[in-house]
Design a protein around this motif. Structure first.
Motif, mmCIF file in Angstrom:
data_model
loop_
_atom_site.group_PDB
_atom_site.id
_atom_site.type_symbol
_atom_site.label_atom_id
_atom_site.label_comp_id
_atom_site.label_asym_id
_atom_site.label_seq_id
_atom_site.Cartn_x
_atom_site.Cartn_y
_atom_site.Cartn_z
ATOM 1 N N VAL A 144 30.015 -28.059 -61.252
ATOM 2 C CA VAL A 144 29.538 -27.261 -62.387
ATOM 3 C C VAL A 144 30.228 -25.903 -62.494
ATOM 4 C CG1 VAL A 144 27.279 -28.365 -62.430
ATOM 5 C CG2 VAL A 144 27.600 -26.329 -61.033
ATOM 6 N N ARG A 169 26.306 -23.824 -69.417
ATOM 7 C CA ARG A 169 26.206 -24.881 -68.416
ATOM 8 C C ARG A 169 25.120 -24.615 -67.374
ATOM 9 N NH1 ARG A 169 31.192 -27.700 -65.879
ATOM 10 N NH2 ARG A 169 29.524 -29.245 -65.711
ATOM 11 N N THR A 170 24.207 -23.710 -67.659
ATOM 12 C CA THR A 170 23.157 -23.425 -66.673
ATOM 13 C C THR A 170 22.252 -24.632 -66.463
ATOM 14 O OG1 THR A 170 21.815 -22.406 -68.427
ATOM 15 C CG2 THR A 170 23.175 -20.940 -67.096
ATOM 16 N N ASP A 171 22.057 -25.451 -67.491
ATOM 17 C CA ASP A 171 21.272 -26.680 -67.302
ATOM 18 C C ASP A 171 21.973 -27.628 -66.339
ATOM 19 O OD1 ASP A 171 19.338 -25.747 -68.998
ATOM 20 O OD2 ASP A 171 19.964 -26.944 -70.725
ATOM 21 N N ASP A 172 23.306 -27.673 -66.391
ATOM 22 C CA ASP A 172 24.057 -28.504 -65.452
ATOM 23 C C ASP A 172 23.852 -28.018 -64.016
ATOM 24 O OD1 ASP A 172 25.030 -29.961 -67.583
ATOM 25 O OD2 ASP A 172 26.917 -28.861 -67.688
ATOM 26 N N LEU A 173 23.784 -26.705 -63.848
ATOM 27 C CA LEU A 173 23.526 -26.166 -62.514
ATOM 28 C C LEU A 173 22.145 -26.583 -62.029
ATOM 29 C CD1 LEU A 173 24.251 -24.417 -60.078
ATOM 30 C CD2 LEU A 173 23.429 -22.423 -61.362
ATOM 31 N N ASP A 174 21.159 -26.524 -62.912
ATOM 32 C CA ASP A 174 19.809 -26.948 -62.523
ATOM 33 C C ASP A 174 19.815 -28.404 -62.056
ATOM 34 O OD1 ASP A 174 18.783 -24.478 -63.144
ATOM 35 O OD2 ASP A 174 18.131 -25.050 -65.162
ATOM 36 N N ARG A 175 20.537 -29.253 -62.771
ATOM 37 C CA ARG A 175 20.599 -30.672 -62.381
ATOM 38 C C ARG A 175 21.324 -30.837 -61.040
ATOM 39 N NH1 ARG A 175 20.726 -31.376 -68.078
ATOM 40 N NH2 ARG A 175 22.981 -31.000 -68.193
ATOM 41 N N SER A 176 22.346 -30.024 -60.826
ATOM 42 C CA SER A 176 23.054 -30.081 -59.554
ATOM 43 C C SER A 176 22.140 -29.678 -58.399
ATOM 44 C CB SER A 176 24.280 -29.161 -59.606
ATOM 45 O OG SER A 176 24.968 -29.150 -58.387
ATOM 46 N N GLN A 179 19.904 -32.495 -57.509
ATOM 47 C CA GLN A 179 20.600 -33.485 -56.681
ATOM 48 C C GLN A 179 20.652 -33.039 -55.221
ATOM 49 O OE1 GLN A 179 24.454 -34.012 -58.447
ATOM 50 N NE2 GLN A 179 23.626 -34.670 -60.422
#
Length: 291
Positions: A144, A169-176, A179
């Protein structure tokens, strides 16, 4: 005139309401936010409190657009700050464009080593598990971040990274992070700090350019009198083509000094050259050597 500490540089006009204890200086379409100089900070607590106050100001300024933070201790008078903005405008605007829409997060992942035996595979040690998780975490965060830097680790940390990523891309960080948590929910503790300005990736400092530094730069390029920007660019290109790798940094630094002269030939005051620092680099070398 009183000395002030540079906190940040913004593009455009200053915010209508400034953070408490700060003032704004505007020049050449740029705004410098100035705060009170910290004076002598004695002890870890005083240093941490000063850093926390600066960070709070930087985060408030994010509502005004892209923030180019400054290293603590960059002190100038308001008049010097205005001159430095004008002289270094192209470099500052270039960095502000590069950082536009980007924010920094810090991610720390702590693990409970005492629980490691419950998660190890056959023939796997606790150290093997630590390395396996650390690799998985690094891979997830790299997916991310546009850039990352590794910050110091304690024994109980698997990861401590500063990440630069688009705000979109902060939502992508949350998903990362979800994980990562799923790797071992009961044994990992994740802490996320941010968003904040990109202090670990681009922090500016202004350094006074001494007469000795100017003489050295002129000698390196064989220039006397007024510096013509077109000739300077041609000489810079020629010197870099013929230079050994060890000489390139010196040539570039001398070119920066002479480039500053082309914009400040009639200013009559001290020249201040901007340097951009990032985590893992040494603080830029001082240009205030003996005259």
């Amino acid at each position: 005139m009183r000395l002030r500490e540079i906190v940040a540089v913004l593009e455009g006009h200053p915010p209508s309401v400034l953070p408490e204890g700060t003032e704004a200086v505007c020049e050449a379409g740029l705004t410098a936010i100035l705060g009170s100089p910290p004076g002598r900070l004695s002890g870890r607590r005083a240093l941490l409190e000063h850093a926390a106050r600066r960070q709070a100001v930087l985060e408030r300024l994010m509502a005004c657009g892209t923030v180019l933070p400054a290293l603590s201790g960059s002190g100038l008078t308001p008049a010097e700050a205005a001159a430095a903005l004008a002289a270094n405008g192209p470099r500052l605007r270039q960095e502000l464009r590069r950082l536009a829409g980007r924010v920094q997060f810090q991610v720390l992942v702590q693990w409970d080593a005492g629980l490691a035996p419950t998660r190890t595979e056959p023939e796997e040690t606790a150290e093997d598990l630590r390395l396996r998780f650390a690799d998985r975490i690094a891979e997830a965060l790299a997916g991310v971040a546009e850039q990352h830097v590794n910050l110091p680790l304690r024994d109980d940390l698997l990861a401590n990274q500063a990440l630069l990523l688009p705000q979109s891309r902060t939502d992508d960080l949350d998903r990362s992070l979800e994980q990562i948590d799923a790797l071992w929910t009961e044994g990992l503790r994740i802490r996320q700090i941010g968003p904040s300005p990109p202090v670990s990736f681009a922090s500016l400092t202004f350094r006074r350019v001494s007469s000795a530094a100017i003489r050295r730069a002129r000698h390196r390029f064989g220039l006397e009198g007024p510096v013509d920007p077109i000739r300077l660019r041609a000489l810079r290109r020629d010197l870099l083509l013929r230079a050994a790798e060890a000489e390139r940094a010196e040539i570039l630094a001398a070119a920066d000094v002479l480039d500053l002269l082309t914009r400040c030939a009639a200013s009559g005051g001290d020249l201040h050259l901007v340097r951009i620092w990032s985590e893992g680099q040494a603080v830029p070398a001082d240009l205030e050597d003996a005259a």
